[in-house]
Design a protein around this motif. Structure first.
Motif, PDB file in Angstrom:
ATOM      1  N   ARG A  88       9.051  -9.540   1.256  1.00  0.00           N
ATOM      2  CA  ARG A  88       7.770 -10.123   1.678  1.00  0.00           C
ATOM      3  C   ARG A  88       6.833  -9.125   2.351  1.00  0.00           C
ATOM      4  O   ARG A  88       5.667  -9.452   2.602  1.00  0.00           O
ATOM      5  CB  ARG A  88       8.024 -11.299   2.630  1.00  0.00           C
ATOM      6  N   SER A  89       7.315  -7.955   2.660  1.00  0.00           N
ATOM      7  CA  SER A  89       6.485  -7.016   3.424  1.00  0.00           C
ATOM      8  C   SER A  89       5.995  -5.841   2.574  1.00  0.00           C
ATOM      9  O   SER A  89       5.786  -4.745   3.093  1.00  0.00           O
ATOM     10  CB  SER A  89       7.266  -6.492   4.635  1.00  0.00           C
ATOM     11  N   HIS A  90       5.795  -6.078   1.270  1.00  0.00           N
ATOM     12  CA  HIS A  90       5.162  -5.039   0.455  1.00  0.00           C
ATOM     13  C   HIS A  90       3.694  -4.933   0.861  1.00  0.00           C
ATOM     14  O   HIS A  90       2.999  -5.943   1.020  1.00  0.00           O
ATOM     15  CB  HIS A  90       5.264  -5.391  -1.026  1.00  0.00           C
ATOM     16  N   SER A  91       3.202  -3.709   1.019  1.00  0.00           N
ATOM     17  CA  SER A  91       1.845  -3.528   1.531  1.00  0.00           C
ATOM     18  C   SER A  91       1.287  -2.182   1.089  1.00  0.00           C
ATOM     19  O   SER A  91       1.979  -1.164   1.117  1.00  0.00           O
ATOM     20  CB  SER A  91       1.868  -3.596   3.066  1.00  0.00           C
ATOM     21  N   HIS A  92       0.036  -2.184   0.635  1.00  0.00           N
ATOM     22  CA  HIS A  92      -0.674  -0.927   0.371  1.00  0.00           C
ATOM     23  C   HIS A  92      -2.162  -1.159   0.585  1.00  0.00           C
ATOM     24  O   HIS A  92      -2.584  -2.266   0.948  1.00  0.00           O
ATOM     25  CB  HIS A  92      -0.360  -0.389  -1.037  1.00  0.00           C
ATOM     26  N   LYS A  93      -2.987  -0.140   0.364  1.00  0.00           N
ATOM     27  CA  LYS A  93      -4.390  -0.217   0.768  1.00  0.00           C
ATOM     28  C   LYS A  93      -5.378  -0.125  -0.393  1.00  0.00           C
ATOM     29  O   LYS A  93      -6.545   0.185  -0.169  1.00  0.00           O
ATOM     30  CB  LYS A  93      -4.686   0.882   1.789  1.00  0.00           C
ATOM     31  N   ASP A  94      -4.941  -0.418  -1.596  1.00  0.00           N
ATOM     32  CA  ASP A  94      -5.860  -0.375  -2.741  1.00  0.00           C
ATOM     33  C   ASP A  94      -6.161  -1.795  -3.198  1.00  0.00           C
ATOM     34  O   ASP A  94      -5.326  -2.458  -3.797  1.00  0.00           O
ATOM     35  CB  ASP A  94      -5.243   0.436  -3.883  1.00  0.00           C
ATOM     36  N   ASN A  95      -7.375  -2.255  -2.930  1.00  0.00           N
ATOM     37  CA  ASN A  95      -7.773  -3.618  -3.264  1.00  0.00           C
ATOM     38  C   ASN A  95      -8.437  -3.747  -4.631  1.00  0.00           C
ATOM     39  O   ASN A  95      -9.005  -4.794  -4.943  1.00  0.00           O
ATOM     40  CB  ASN A  95      -8.734  -4.160  -2.200  1.00  0.00           C
ATOM     41  N   GLY A  96      -8.379  -2.714  -5.444  1.00  0.00           N
ATOM     42  CA  GLY A  96      -9.007  -2.770  -6.758  1.00  0.00           C
ATOM     43  C   GLY A  96      -8.019  -3.180  -7.836  1.00  0.00           C
ATOM     44  O   GLY A  96      -6.817  -2.922  -7.727  1.00  0.00           O
ATOM     45  N   HIS A  97      -8.535  -3.797  -8.891  1.00  0.00           N
ATOM     46  CA  HIS A  97      -7.657  -4.196  -9.988  1.00  0.00           C
ATOM     47  C   HIS A  97      -7.174  -2.984 -10.781  1.00  0.00           C
ATOM     48  O   HIS A  97      -5.975  -2.714 -10.872  1.00  0.00           O
ATOM     49  CB  HIS A  97      -8.368  -5.182 -10.917  1.00  0.00           C
ATOM     50  N   SER A  98      -8.095  -2.238 -11.365  1.00  0.00           N
ATOM     51  CA  SER A  98      -7.711  -1.096 -12.194  1.00  0.00           C
ATOM     52  C   SER A  98      -7.054   0.004 -11.377  1.00  0.00           C
ATOM     53  O   SER A  98      -6.054   0.594 -11.794  1.00  0.00           O
ATOM     54  CB  SER A  98      -8.937  -0.530 -12.923  1.00  0.00           C
ATOM     55  N   THR A  99      -7.606   0.266 -10.210  1.00  0.00           N
ATOM     56  CA  THR A  99      -7.039   1.323  -9.367  1.00  0.00           C
ATOM     57  C   THR A  99      -5.698   0.897  -8.781  1.00  0.00           C
ATOM     58  O   THR A  99      -4.760   1.695  -8.692  1.00  0.00           O
ATOM     59  CB  THR A  99      -8.007   1.695  -8.237  1.00  0.00           C
ATOM     60  N   GLY A 100      -5.593  -0.376  -8.390  1.00  0.00           N
ATOM     61  CA  GLY A 100      -4.328  -0.876  -7.875  1.00  0.00           C
ATOM     62  C   GLY A 100      -3.251  -0.900  -8.935  1.00  0.00           C
ATOM     63  O   GLY A 100      -2.080  -0.578  -8.682  1.00  0.00           O
ATOM     64  N   TYR A 101      -3.627  -1.287 -10.142  1.00  0.00           N
ATOM     65  CA  TYR A 101      -2.706  -1.289 -11.282  1.00  0.00           C
ATOM     66  C   TYR A 101      -2.203   0.128 -11.542  1.00  0.00           C
ATOM     67  O   TYR A 101      -0.999   0.372 -11.719  1.00  0.00           O
ATOM     68  CB  TYR A 101      -3.453  -1.831 -12.497  1.00  0.00           C
ATOM     69  N   HIS A 102      -3.127   1.085 -11.559  1.00  0.00           N
ATOM     70  CA  HIS A 102      -2.782   2.496 -11.750  1.00  0.00           C
ATOM     71  C   HIS A 102      -1.793   2.945 -10.684  1.00  0.00           C
ATOM     72  O   HIS A 102      -0.788   3.614 -10.987  1.00  0.00           O
ATOM     73  CB  HIS A 102      -4.058   3.332 -11.682  1.00  0.00           C
ATOM     74  N   TYR A 103      -2.055   2.581  -9.449  1.00  0.00           N
ATOM     75  CA  TYR A 103      -1.195   2.979  -8.331  1.00  0.00           C
ATOM     76  C   TYR A 103       0.210   2.395  -8.485  1.00  0.00           C
ATOM     77  O   TYR A 103       1.218   3.099  -8.361  1.00  0.00           O
ATOM     78  CB  TYR A 103      -1.839   2.505  -7.030  1.00  0.00           C
ATOM     79  N   CYS A 104       0.288   1.101  -8.795  1.00  0.00           N
ATOM     80  CA  CYS A 104       1.594   0.448  -8.920  1.00  0.00           C
ATOM     81  C   CYS A 104       2.392   0.954 -10.108  1.00  0.00           C
ATOM     82  O   CYS A 104       3.621   0.998 -10.060  1.00  0.00           O
ATOM     83  CB  CYS A 104       1.403  -1.068  -9.040  1.00  0.00           C
ATOM     84  N   MET A 105       1.723   1.342 -11.176  1.00  0.00           N
ATOM     85  CA  MET A 105       2.418   1.763 -12.390  1.00  0.00           C
ATOM     86  C   MET A 105       2.770   3.239 -12.409  1.00  0.00           C
ATOM     87  O   MET A 105       3.615   3.670 -13.192  1.00  0.00           O
ATOM     88  CB  MET A 105       1.564   1.446 -13.629  1.00  0.00           C
ATOM     89  N   THR A 106       2.131   4.046 -11.563  1.00  0.00           N
ATOM     90  CA  THR A 106       2.379   5.487 -11.578  1.00  0.00           C
ATOM     91  C   THR A 106       2.849   6.025 -10.233  1.00  0.00           C
ATOM     92  O   THR A 106       3.481   7.092 -10.178  1.00  0.00           O
ATOM     93  CB  THR A 106       1.108   6.268 -11.968  1.00  0.00           C
ATOM     94  N   GLY A 107       2.516   5.331  -9.155  1.00  0.00           N
ATOM     95  CA  GLY A 107       2.811   5.841  -7.811  1.00  0.00           C
ATOM     96  C   GLY A 107       1.778   6.817  -7.304  1.00  0.00           C
ATOM     97  O   GLY A 107       1.947   7.400  -6.228  1.00  0.00           O
ATOM     98  N   TYR A 108       0.694   6.990  -8.048  1.00  0.00           N
ATOM     99  CA  TYR A 108      -0.373   7.912  -7.650  1.00  0.00           C
ATOM    100  C   TYR A 108      -1.709   7.175  -7.604  1.00  0.00           C
ATOM    101  O   TYR A 108      -1.986   6.311  -8.439  1.00  0.00           O
ATOM    102  CB  TYR A 108      -0.473   9.087  -8.631  1.00  0.00           C
ATOM    103  N   LYS A 109      -2.544   7.554  -6.634  1.00  0.00           N
ATOM    104  CA  LYS A 109      -3.861   6.942  -6.509  1.00  0.00           C
ATOM    105  C   LYS A 109      -4.742   7.355  -7.681  1.00  0.00           C
ATOM    106  O   LYS A 109      -4.695   8.488  -8.157  1.00  0.00           O
ATOM    107  CB  LYS A 109      -4.517   7.374  -5.199  1.00  0.00           C
ATOM    108  N   ALA A 110      -5.548   6.430  -8.137  1.00  0.00           N
ATOM    109  CA  ALA A 110      -6.441   6.689  -9.263  1.00  0.00           C
ATOM    110  C   ALA A 110      -7.561   7.641  -8.861  1.00  0.00           C
ATOM    111  O   ALA A 110      -8.033   7.615  -7.718  1.00  0.00           O
ATOM    112  CB  ALA A 110      -7.026   5.384  -9.784  1.00  0.00           C
TER     113      ALA A 110
END
Length: 440
Positions: free
Chosen positions: A108-130
């Motif tokens: 329940r405590s997953h947390s990050h700071k990217d509120n964008g769809h495409s950028t957040g997707y990129h971050y979750c799928m690669t581990g790197y900021k877009a």
């Protein structure tokens, strides 16, 4: 609608062009290339991963982390229900998952700071900021440099038979490309939905009038031509060679055709998963890992619920996810596959605690619940907690890198390994992170 790719060739044009090539009628090589450009490990618990991605951002506070004591503008209309695990509660529209809560863990405590769809997707799928602003990616997949999770699994663990190592269902995952790893580690993408009554994986068979012997002769001719011109081959030519080899192995492999034949499943099994896109994709994912696929990513959209969210969550989105996830976990368990198959369900973000003026919730990446099952993770747990608004973690937060590190750890992939881009830039497989404590 005809989708165009970065070389300005649409899928329809690709199918037409493929029919006049050296392997006449063999459109799959070109299709494989378009899917990528548009877009050996250690012994381990998890041999395969099924990654259910709820694109748009599932509402954690309405599904897995309800706040019944909060004010009405926070808690929403749904009530918590008990689960098979004493003391653990989930939303009332998740009864099937509640009944098997002893088979999965909620972080329940997953947390990050990217509120964008495409950028957040990129971050979750690669581990790197877009490197682009949200909404400015300009194509699918948008990870032109960094490889996606599935591509890393493909490179590190390799294939098991003729089944594609890495698959995207039913469409390309937005950041699911191979990045600088190249076409050998691109996903096989269906671009057709198994929930459709006429579902068929296009081009997964020989063209009419072409026998296996004739196809083999054509393949030998192509190999001879490529051998003669080997010294001059580079760039696109080498890329196409990779796709032809992948296409040929798929077309000539009965086990590949069998794995994709979802119609072989009984009506009872298909109904168990639910006749929804997510349900039938989850079932097909089970068939694929059973046949040998290493990483199956399922992209399920429509979770961006900015307005009038509660009717759609109640009637459509939550029941679909509840049924698909519970059926998949139970089916894998009954088949003796759950211990060797890691199932993860998440989105790129969660939703705001505050219900907005349009009766919806907006983007909120600071808290999201992630469901983990199988693959050696501990069962029947809740890890982490959030405040009384489900706004911020009140326990140690776990970020994207921690999720990726845990996933790879369970698959026996060395998370300390680094590869170098063609320009010599070092790119670690995981950009930091740790295995989530207590999960494994």
């Amino acid at each position: 609608m005809s989708r165009s790719y970065c070389d300005r060739v649409s899928r329809r044009q690709a199918l037409r062009l493929g029919s006049v090539g050296l392997i006449g009628g063999l459109t799959l090589p070109r299709l494989l290339e378009l899917e990528a450009t548009a877009g050996n490990g250690k012994e381990a618990k998890a041999k395969s991963v099924i990654f259910l991605f709820l694109e748009g951002g599932p509402s954690t506070i309405d599904m897995w982390d309800l706040k019944p004591e909060g004010p009405a503008e926070i808690r929403g209309p749904y009530q918590p229900i008990s689960t098979k695990v004493p003391g653990t509660f989930v939303g009332e529209h998740c009864p099937l998952s509640a009944a098997i809560a002893d088979k999965f863990t909620i972080v329940r405590s997953h947390s990050h700071k990217d509120n964008g769809h495409s950028t957040g997707y990129h971050y979750c799928m690669t581990g790197y900021k877009a490197a682009f602003a949200d909404g400015q990616a300009g194509g699918t997949p948008n990870n032109l440099l960094f490889p996606s999770l599935g591509s890393i699994v493909s490179r590190e663990l390799g294939p098991r038979g003729n089944i594609p190592t890495y698959v995207n269902l039913p469409d390309p995952m937005e950041a699911g490309g191979p990045g600088f790893y190249g076409p050998a580690h691109a996903p096989f993408v269906l671009e057709t939905d198994p929930v459709q009554p006429d579902f068929e994986v296009r081009d997964l068979r020989l063209p009419p009038g072409v026998s296996e012997g004739r196809m083999e002769r054509r393949r030998k001719m192509l190999a001879a031509v490529e051998q003669q011109n080997k010294a001059q081959q580079s760039g696109r030519t080498n890329v196409m060679s990779t796709y032809y080899e992948k296409a040929y192995s798929m077309i000539t492999a009965p086990d590949a055709r069998k794995a994709f034949d979802i119609s072989a499943e009984s009506d009872k099994t298909r109904e168990r998963y639910g006749y929804t896109s997510l349900g039938q994709c989850a079932l097909l994912a089970r068939r694929l890992v059973e046949a040998g696929s290493r990483f199956v990513g399922v992209d399920n959209g429509s979770w961006d619920t900015h307005f009038s969210q509660f009717p759609s969550l109640k009637e459509d989105l939550i029941p679909s996810a509840d049924r698909a996830f519970s059926a998949l976990v139970t089916d894998l368990d009954e088949r003796g596959m759950l211990e060797s198959t890691l199932v993860v369900m998440m989105g790129e973000m969660g939703r705001t605690p505050q219900i907005n003026a349009r009766a919806g919730r907006d983007h909120w990446s600071m808290t999201q619940a992630i469901l983990w099952a199988g693959g050696g993770v501990k069962q029947g747990q809740v890890i982490g907690a959030t405040d009384n608004r489900c706004a911020y973690p009140t326990t140690e937060p776990y970020g994207v890198e921690d999720v990726i590190c845990t996933l790879f750890h369970q698959m026996g992939i060395d998370t300390n390994k680094t590869y170098y881009t063609p320009l010599g830039r070092p790119v670690p497989i995981v950009n930091g992170g740790r295995v989530i404590p207590g999960l494994v």
